[in-house]
Motif scaffolding. Structure first.
Motif, short mmCIF file in Angstrom:
data_model
loop_
_atom_site.label_atom_id
_atom_site.label_comp_id
_atom_site.label_asym_id
_atom_site.label_seq_id
_atom_site.Cartn_x
_atom_site.Cartn_y
_atom_site.Cartn_z
N LYS A 19 0.82 -1.22 0.00
CA LYS A 19 0.00 0.00 0.00
C LYS A 19 0.86 1.27 0.00
O LYS A 19 0.33 2.37 0.03
CB LYS A 19 -0.94 0.01 1.20
N GLY A 20 2.18 1.09 0.00
CA GLY A 20 3.08 2.23 -0.01
C GLY A 20 3.17 2.96 1.32
O GLY A 20 3.53 4.14 1.36
N ILE A 21 2.85 2.27 2.39
CA ILE A 21 2.87 2.89 3.71
C ILE A 21 4.29 2.87 4.27
O ILE A 21 4.94 1.83 4.29
CB ILE A 21 1.91 2.15 4.67
N ASP A 22 4.76 4.04 4.68
CA ASP A 22 6.08 4.16 5.31
C ASP A 22 5.91 3.76 6.78
O ASP A 22 5.50 4.57 7.62
CB ASP A 22 6.59 5.58 5.18
N ILE A 23 6.19 2.51 7.07
CA ILE A 23 5.94 1.96 8.41
C ILE A 23 6.72 2.72 9.47
O ILE A 23 6.17 3.05 10.53
CB ILE A 23 6.30 0.46 8.45
N ARG A 25 7.81 5.85 9.51
CA ARG A 25 7.23 7.17 9.73
C ARG A 25 5.92 7.08 10.50
O ARG A 25 5.66 7.84 11.42
CB ARG A 25 7.02 7.90 8.41
N LYS A 26 5.07 6.10 10.13
CA LYS A 26 3.79 5.93 10.81
C LYS A 26 3.98 5.58 12.28
O LYS A 26 3.27 6.08 13.15
CB LYS A 26 2.95 4.84 10.13
N LEU A 27 4.94 4.72 12.57
CA LEU A 27 5.21 4.35 13.96
C LEU A 27 5.74 5.54 14.75
O LEU A 27 5.36 5.75 15.91
CB LEU A 27 6.18 3.18 14.03
N GLN A 28 6.61 6.34 14.13
CA GLN A 28 7.12 7.53 14.81
C GLN A 28 5.98 8.50 15.12
O GLN A 28 5.92 9.06 16.22
CB GLN A 28 8.18 8.22 13.96
N GLU A 29 5.07 8.71 14.17
CA GLU A 29 3.92 9.58 14.40
C GLU A 29 3.05 9.05 15.53
O GLU A 29 2.59 9.81 16.40
CB GLU A 29 3.08 9.70 13.12
N PHE A 30 2.81 7.73 15.52
CA PHE A 30 1.97 7.12 16.54
C PHE A 30 2.59 7.27 17.93
O PHE A 30 1.91 7.66 18.90
CB PHE A 30 1.74 5.64 16.23
N ILE A 31 3.88 7.01 18.03
CA ILE A 31 4.57 7.10 19.32
C ILE A 31 4.58 8.54 19.82
O ILE A 31 4.41 8.80 21.01
CB ILE A 31 5.98 6.50 19.23
#
Length: 83
Positions: A19-23, A25-31
């Motif tokens: 899906k082209g998700i930058d895992i 970056r997403k984890l950093q945003e979530f944390i």
């Protein structure tokens, strides 16, 4: 800076990549959202003081409160029933 190790099932990992998700970056945003909820940090003692003050204002009638109208009550009742 610290490094975290994450184990994730292969199919989930492949699905995210497809899906082209930058895992990372997403984890950093979530944390970041876990660490900062947008409210300033206060001590337990300060929180207890604020609650005690609010209770005192309620008891002596000096607090100001938003009036609740019938439409709001009906809307909340319907929402709670839908849960």
């Amino acid at each position: 800076m610290h490094t975290l190790k994450l184990q994730i099932q292969d199919d989930i990992y492949e699905n995210l990549l497809s899906k082209g998700i930058d895992i990372n970056r997403k984890l950093q945003e979530f944390i970041t959202t876990l660490a900062d909820d947008g409210y300033p940090v206060i001590s337990t003692q300060e929180a207890k003081k604020r609650v005690a003050d609010a209770v005192d204002r309620y008891r002596d009638g000096s607090g100001s409160y938003t009036p609740i109208d019938k439409d709001y009550i009906d809307e909340m009742h319907n929402y709670i029933q839908s849960l």
